[in-house]
Design a protein around this motif. Structure first.
Motif, PDB file in Angstrom:
ATOM      1  N   ILE A  45      24.166  44.833 -24.297  1.00 58.96           N
ATOM      2  CA  ILE A  45      23.865  43.585 -25.012  1.00 58.96           C
ATOM      3  C   ILE A  45      23.554  42.460 -24.031  1.00 58.96           C
ATOM      4  O   ILE A  45      22.510  41.815 -24.120  1.00 58.96           O
ATOM      5  N   THR A  46      24.472  42.226 -23.077  1.00 57.98           N
ATOM      6  CA  THR A  46      24.324  41.059 -22.203  1.00 57.98           C
ATOM      7  C   THR A  46      23.137  41.172 -21.248  1.00 57.98           C
ATOM      8  O   THR A  46      22.585  40.156 -20.819  1.00 57.98           O
ATOM      9  N   SER A  47      22.724  42.406 -20.893  1.00 57.82           N
ATOM     10  CA  SER A  47      21.583  42.576 -19.992  1.00 57.82           C
ATOM     11  C   SER A  47      20.271  42.837 -20.735  1.00 57.82           C
ATOM     12  O   SER A  47      19.225  42.977 -20.114  1.00 57.82           O
ATOM     13  N   PHE A  48      20.339  42.915 -22.055  1.00 59.05           N
ATOM     14  CA  PHE A  48      19.132  43.177 -22.848  1.00 59.05           C
ATOM     15  C   PHE A  48      18.003  42.188 -22.560  1.00 59.05           C
ATOM     16  O   PHE A  48      16.845  42.590 -22.405  1.00 59.05           O
ATOM     17  N   PRO A  49      18.285  40.861 -22.477  1.00 62.28           N
ATOM     18  CA  PRO A  49      17.198  39.918 -22.201  1.00 62.28           C
ATOM     19  C   PRO A  49      16.468  40.202 -20.883  1.00 62.28           C
ATOM     20  O   PRO A  49      15.266  39.932 -20.778  1.00 62.28           O
ATOM     21  N   GLN A  50      17.174  40.734 -19.878  1.00 59.17           N
ATOM     22  CA  GLN A  50      16.522  41.020 -18.609  1.00 59.17           C
ATOM     23  C   GLN A  50      15.480  42.123 -18.765  1.00 59.17           C
ATOM     24  O   GLN A  50      14.404  42.058 -18.164  1.00 59.17           O
ATOM     25  N   ALA A  51      15.781  43.118 -19.575  1.00 55.74           N
ATOM     26  CA  ALA A  51      14.805  44.183 -19.811  1.00 55.74           C
ATOM     27  C   ALA A  51      13.611  43.648 -20.584  1.00 55.74           C
ATOM     28  O   ALA A  51      12.448  43.924 -20.246  1.00 55.74           O
ATOM     29  N   LEU A  52      13.883  42.865 -21.627  1.00 62.71           N
ATOM     30  CA  LEU A  52      12.806  42.324 -22.452  1.00 62.71           C
ATOM     31  C   LEU A  52      11.913  41.380 -21.653  1.00 62.71           C
ATOM     32  O   LEU A  52      10.698  41.313 -21.876  1.00 62.71           O
ATOM     33  N   SER A  53      12.498  40.656 -20.704  1.00 61.66           N
ATOM     34  CA  SER A  53      11.755  39.680 -19.915  1.00 61.66           C
ATOM     35  C   SER A  53      11.107  40.277 -18.667  1.00 61.66           C
ATOM     36  O   SER A  53      10.668  39.545 -17.792  1.00 61.66           O
ATOM     37  N   THR A  54      11.090  41.603 -18.590  1.00 62.74           N
ATOM     38  CA  THR A  54      10.363  42.255 -17.501  1.00 62.74           C
ATOM     39  C   THR A  54       9.218  43.110 -18.038  1.00 62.74           C
ATOM     40  O   THR A  54       8.071  42.912 -17.669  1.00 62.74           O
ATOM     41  N   GLY A  55       9.522  44.029 -18.932  1.00 62.57           N
ATOM     42  CA  GLY A  55       8.482  44.940 -19.405  1.00 62.57           C
ATOM     43  C   GLY A  55       8.412  45.099 -20.898  1.00 62.57           C
ATOM     44  O   GLY A  55       7.955  46.132 -21.406  1.00 62.57           O
ATOM     45  N   PHE A  56       8.901  44.085 -21.648  1.00 56.67           N
ATOM     46  CA  PHE A  56       8.763  44.070 -23.104  1.00 56.67           C
ATOM     47  C   PHE A  56       9.508  45.252 -23.737  1.00 56.67           C
ATOM     48  O   PHE A  56      10.473  45.758 -23.178  1.00 56.67           O
ATOM     49  N   GLY A  57       9.076  45.715 -24.892  1.00 60.40           N
ATOM     50  CA  GLY A  57       9.775  46.789 -25.596  1.00 60.40           C
ATOM     51  C   GLY A  57       9.772  48.095 -24.830  1.00 60.40           C
ATOM     52  O   GLY A  57      10.730  48.876 -24.903  1.00 60.40           O
ATOM     53  N   PHE A  58       8.716  48.361 -24.067  1.00 60.33           N
ATOM     54  CA  PHE A  58       8.627  49.576 -23.250  1.00 60.33           C
ATOM     55  C   PHE A  58       9.777  49.629 -22.254  1.00 60.33           C
ATOM     56  O   PHE A  58      10.379  50.678 -22.040  1.00 60.33           O
ATOM     57  N   GLN A  59      10.066  48.471 -21.659  1.00 62.44           N
ATOM     58  CA  GLN A  59      11.135  48.420 -20.666  1.00 62.44           C
ATOM     59  C   GLN A  59      12.485  48.724 -21.291  1.00 62.44           C
ATOM     60  O   GLN A  59      13.308  49.437 -20.700  1.00 62.44           O
ATOM     61  N   VAL A  60      12.701  48.216 -22.496  1.00 60.03           N
ATOM     62  CA  VAL A  60      13.971  48.431 -23.173  1.00 60.03           C
ATOM     63  C   VAL A  60      14.153  49.909 -23.521  1.00 60.03           C
ATOM     64  O   VAL A  60      15.203  50.499 -23.243  1.00 60.03           O
ATOM     65  N   PHE A  61      13.122  50.511 -24.115  1.00 57.43           N
ATOM     66  CA  PHE A  61      13.241  51.872 -24.645  1.00 57.43           C
ATOM     67  C   PHE A  61      12.977  52.930 -23.575  1.00 57.43           C
ATOM     68  O   PHE A  61      13.867  53.724 -23.237  1.00 57.43           O
TER      69      PHE A  61
END
Length: 531
Positions: A45-61
């Motif tokens: 949860i707390t690091s989710f914004p870092q993934a989203l702010s690097t490579g969008f949904g692809f980065q998260v999934f």
């Protein structure tokens, strides 16, 4: 239960150590403590914004899949070693056996610093979650003045409040650890079930009340570094580097699973339970975390706008989700509780690392930090040292992103060190194996682990975590001077070879001292410090 305990003690004696800690953990408890530290409800949860702010949904999934598979490779390698050498020192002990006492000494420091960053970063996360989910979300308190933001005039006040909150949280965790492994085990066992249940309910909540069902988001890459992502990754980076930075999302989350090794001396049938605890904690975290992270991406009304919200992105999404208020309130409180127990388990692991390293004389004042409470059978001095140092880490950098990056970097470096040494020692100095073996896959997976950690180092020192470069260089320089100036001559390392045989009498005396102290001083938390 007598036979497994006897076999565990025999194994511990064969490595030159006495059974000082209470062996009260089951195989599930060993799994639960690593699963609690990983805690997908923490970094997920707390690091989710870092993934989203690097490579969008692809980065998260997709990034979660890549990072999760790498964590599994590392877990396989550590599980094989932990099955052969189930000791509280874990990584440090293994590195010393395979690569020499200098390599083991360096591993101990990297692991210890990484574990301190685990406790520090998660407890900062506990405060963030309590502030934004409970205070703001449940009680509707204006938390603007409590938000750490260098651009705000009230930032100094927010930092002071954060330090006070983190200190109080850590104090409670230290007290819980102090009063025996049984209490800690009860909480981490509960946390194991809690994480499963809350992750499932949280995922369902996002999918039922917010999902767009636009699955293309999960494989859509966009370079969100710089202003495109709200400045969370302030400096624009290339798409490839952005993806590497985003891997800190799963790897910060899926870390700390060496706790199964650090509590080996408190676990029944440790040679089987330790590798099983490591592997199962990582596997189930990867699987449940992947589905949960995907639900966050699918639930956003406007993913691009969400990415620009920076560190508050997930909290804003959750607080505006049109789910029943009572359900969101229960989830908010459960998430905070899970994160609290995550850091509690992290402090348990840290204290065992301190105890084991001090037991071999690796720390200044080792006679103090190696002490075990006769009443509680816990390394109480090590617990309080770990608690104090973890709070101090937040004074160095109150920013969550720097603490999270430092946690992932130092921990995974300490994972790679015994794996690398084991690669060269296997079949030579490493001839003792446990029930869990990788066979022909041992060396290829070791190479893959070390290469992956090299990539992680590069990603971990990119902005905004480049503040770690000076810190890392300073630590490496300090440790180098300390080793060649003092410790190379003083530090003997863990017992190996003939030294194990010479320790037989000391082992017997240490265990007798534990028994006598517990029997004659059942009401006084006296300390034992066998030589």
């Amino acid at each position: 239960m007598n036979q497994p305990i006897d076999e565990d003690v025999k194994t511990l004696h064969s490595m030159g150590y006495a059974q000082e800690l209470a062996r009260r953990m089951s195989g599930f408890a060993n799994f639960a403590i690593s699963f609690s530290i990983i805690c997908i409800l923490a970094g997920g949860i707390t690091s989710f914004p870092q993934a989203l702010s690097t490579g969008f949904g692809f980065q998260v999934f997709v990034g979660w899949i890549v990072g999760g598979c790498f964590a599994l490779v590392v877990a396989l390698c550590l599980g094989q070693i932990g099955s052969a050498y189930p000791t509280a020192g874990g990584l440090y002990h293994w590195s010393s056996i395979f690569g020499g006492r200098g390599w083991g000494w360096a591993t101990a420091w990297f692991n210890l610093i990484g574990l301190l960053f685990v406790v520090a970063s998660v407890n900062v996360g506990v405060w963030y979650l309590f502030r934004d989910l409970v205070l703001a979300g449940v009680f509707h308190v204006d938390v603007g003045s409590l938000t750490v933001d260098p651009a705000q005039d009230g930032n100094a006040h927010a930092i002071r409040v954060q330090i006070a909150a983190v200190s109080l949280i850590t104090l409670v965790q230290a007290l819980t650890n102090h009063f025996g492994i049984r209490l800690t085990t009860m909480l981490t066992n509960f946390s194991g079930y809690l994480i499963f249940v809350v992750a499932i309910v949280l995922t369902a909540t996002f999918l039922i009340w917010g999902a767009t069902w636009d699955f293309s988001r999960l494989v859509t890459f966009a370079n969100m570094t710089g202003e495109a992502g709200g400045g969370l990754i302030a400096q624009p980076r290339s798409a490839f580097v952005a993806f590497l930075i985003g891997l800190l999302y799963p790897l910060y989350t899926i870390t700390g699973f060496d706790a199964s090794a650090h509590t080996a001396e408190e676990t029944h049938n440790a040679r089987v339970a330790v590798p099983r605890g490591i592997l199962h904690s990582v596997f189930w975290s990867v699987l449940f975390g992947l589905v949960m992270a995907a639900s966050f991406v699918l639930a956003s009304p406007d993913l691009a706008a969400m990415a620009k919200e920076g560190g508050s992105a997930w909290f804003n999404l959750f607080n505006t989700l049109p789910a029943p208020t009572w359900l969101k309130n229960v989830l908010a409180i459960a998430i905070v509780v899970a994160n609290f127990i995550c850091a509690l388990a992290g402090l348990t692991s840290t204290s065992r690392m301190i105890f084991a390293f001090a037991r071999d004389g690796g720390l200044p004042g080792s006679r103090i930090w190696r002490r075990v409470s006769a009443r509680w059978r816990t390394p109480v001095a090590a617990i309080w040292l770990g608690a104090g140092c973890s709070v101090a880490a937040t004074l160095y950098s109150p920013a969550f992103s720097a603490l999270a990056a430092g946690c992932a970097l130092f921990i995974y470096v300490s994972y790679a060190m015994p794996i690398a040494a084991g690669f060269f020692a296997e079949g030579k100095r490493w001839t003792q194996f446990g029930p869990f073996r990788l066979g022909i896959w041992s060396k290829p997976l070791a190479v893959l682990s070390c290469m992956g950690v090299g990539v992680l180092i590069y990603a971990g020192i990119q902005p905004p975590s480049d503040v770690l470069i000076d810190y890392i260089c300073g630590i490496v320089l300090f440790l180098t001077l300390l080793w060649f100036g003092v410790e190379r001559r003083r530090f003997k390392g863990p017992p190996i070879g003939a030294e194990i045989t010479r320790r037989a009498h000391a082992i017997e005396a240490a265990e007798e001292a534990v028994g006598q102290a517990a029997a004659t001083d059942a009401h006084t938390p006296s300390m034992i410090n066998p030589k």
